[in-house]
Design an enzyme around this catalytic site. Sequence first.
Site, PDB file in Angstrom:
ATOM      1  N   GLY A 183       0.812  -1.203   0.000  1.00  0.00           N
ATOM      2  CA  GLY A 183       0.000   0.000   0.000  1.00  0.00           C
ATOM      3  C   GLY A 183       0.847   1.254   0.000  1.00  0.00           C
ATOM      4  N   ASP A 188       3.217  -2.684   8.178  1.00  0.00           N
ATOM      5  CA  ASP A 188       2.175  -2.536   7.158  1.00  0.00           C
ATOM      6  C   ASP A 188       1.190  -1.464   7.594  1.00  0.00           C
ATOM      7  OD1 ASP A 188       0.770  -2.988   4.838  1.00  0.00           O
ATOM      8  OD2 ASP A 188       0.171  -5.040   5.321  1.00  0.00           O
ATOM      9  N   GLY A 189       0.427  -0.977   6.652  1.00  0.00           N
ATOM     10  CA  GLY A 189      -0.608  -0.008   6.945  1.00  0.00           C
ATOM     11  C   GLY A 189      -1.927  -0.680   7.274  1.00  0.00           C
ATOM     12  N   GLU A 217      -0.752 -10.661   3.202  1.00  0.00           N
ATOM     13  CA  GLU A 217      -0.485  -9.837   4.382  1.00  0.00           C
ATOM     14  C   GLU A 217      -0.765 -10.622   5.658  1.00  0.00           C
ATOM     15  OE1 GLU A 217      -1.462  -5.424   2.503  1.00  0.00           O
ATOM     16  OE2 GLU A 217      -3.020  -6.496   3.611  1.00  0.00           O
ATOM     17  N   LYS A 237      -7.300   6.895  10.091  1.00  0.00           N
ATOM     18  CA  LYS A 237      -7.561   5.453  10.077  1.00  0.00           C
ATOM     19  C   LYS A 237      -7.974   4.914  11.448  1.00  0.00           C
ATOM     20  CE  LYS A 237      -6.378   5.592   5.814  1.00  0.00           C
ATOM     21  NZ  LYS A 237      -5.120   5.059   5.302  1.00  0.00           N
ATOM     22  N   LYS A 269      -8.024  -4.550   6.687  1.00  0.00           N
ATOM     23  CA  LYS A 269      -6.966  -4.423   5.697  1.00  0.00           C
ATOM     24  C   LYS A 269      -7.426  -5.085   4.397  1.00  0.00           C
ATOM     25  CE  LYS A 269      -2.806  -5.433   6.864  1.00  0.00           C
ATOM     26  NZ  LYS A 269      -2.368  -4.273   6.026  1.00  0.00           N
ATOM     27  N   GLY A 270      -6.745  -4.762   3.318  1.00  0.00           N
ATOM     28  CA  GLY A 270      -7.069  -5.391   2.049  1.00  0.00           C
ATOM     29  C   GLY A 270      -7.566  -4.449   0.988  1.00  0.00           C
TER      30      GLY A 270
END
Length: 228
Positions: free
Chosen positions: A33, A85-86, A107, A125, A98-99
Amino acid sequence: MTQDELKALVAQAAADYVLANVPEGAVLGVGTGSTANLFIDAMAPHKARFAGAVSSSEASTRRLQGHGFAVLDLNEVDTIPVYVDGADEIDDTGAMIKGGGGALTREKIVASVAGRFVCIADGSKLVDVLGAFPLPVEVVPMARAAVARQLAALGGQPRLRMTKEGQIYQTDNGNVILDVSGLRIGEPKTLEAQINDIPGVVTVGLFAKRGADVLLLGTEAGVQRRDF
C-alpha cells in the site's frame, strides 16, 4: 499537514523503530500500500543491514527489488522479527480492516509468522468501531455468488471488486474480492471466524485474531505510539 505528509512521517518513524529494535542480519516483513511504499523508500539506505525482506505482494516485491533489497520466499525464512504494514481502519484494541490494496491473504500470512506487527497509519484510520471502510473478502472465483449470499445474510452488502478498466479484479493469488459495506463490527474476532468458515472464502480482511502490536499514528501533533 496533508495526508501524504502524515504517511511519510509515520513511514520514517517505522524505519526508525526497525533500526532501533531489529538486529542486523534479520529479515524484514513488508506490507502493501501507499504507506508501506513510503516505509520501503525510508528503509532503502539501510538495506545492507538486513538479510532481505519477505513481501506481501507483487507490487511491494517490485518496489523492494527496485531499491536493491533481496526479496526472500517465506518458505526459506525461519523468523521475521517485525512486519510493517498499513491499515484501512484500526480500532483501540489493535484490530484492523486491511485489504484495500488487494493483498489481504499474503499480508495475513506474513503477519502470522512475524514476532511483532507494527501498523503505520495516519490519524484518519483510527476509529471507534470498524466497518465504515468496506470489508474485503478474498474468494475462490467459482464461489463468489454463494459467498456473497452468506455475507448478505450476516447483514453486509457485498460488491464484487472491479478494476478501473471495468474488469473483475484479480488478486496475486488468482482470486476475486468481495467488498462488504454496511457492517458495524463490534466483535471483530467473532466476525473474522464466521467469515473465514464460509466455504470458498480464502481469507477476510479482518485482522483481529492477530492484530497490531504497535501502532505508529501520524497526527498534526506528530507521531503517536500505541502498544497493544
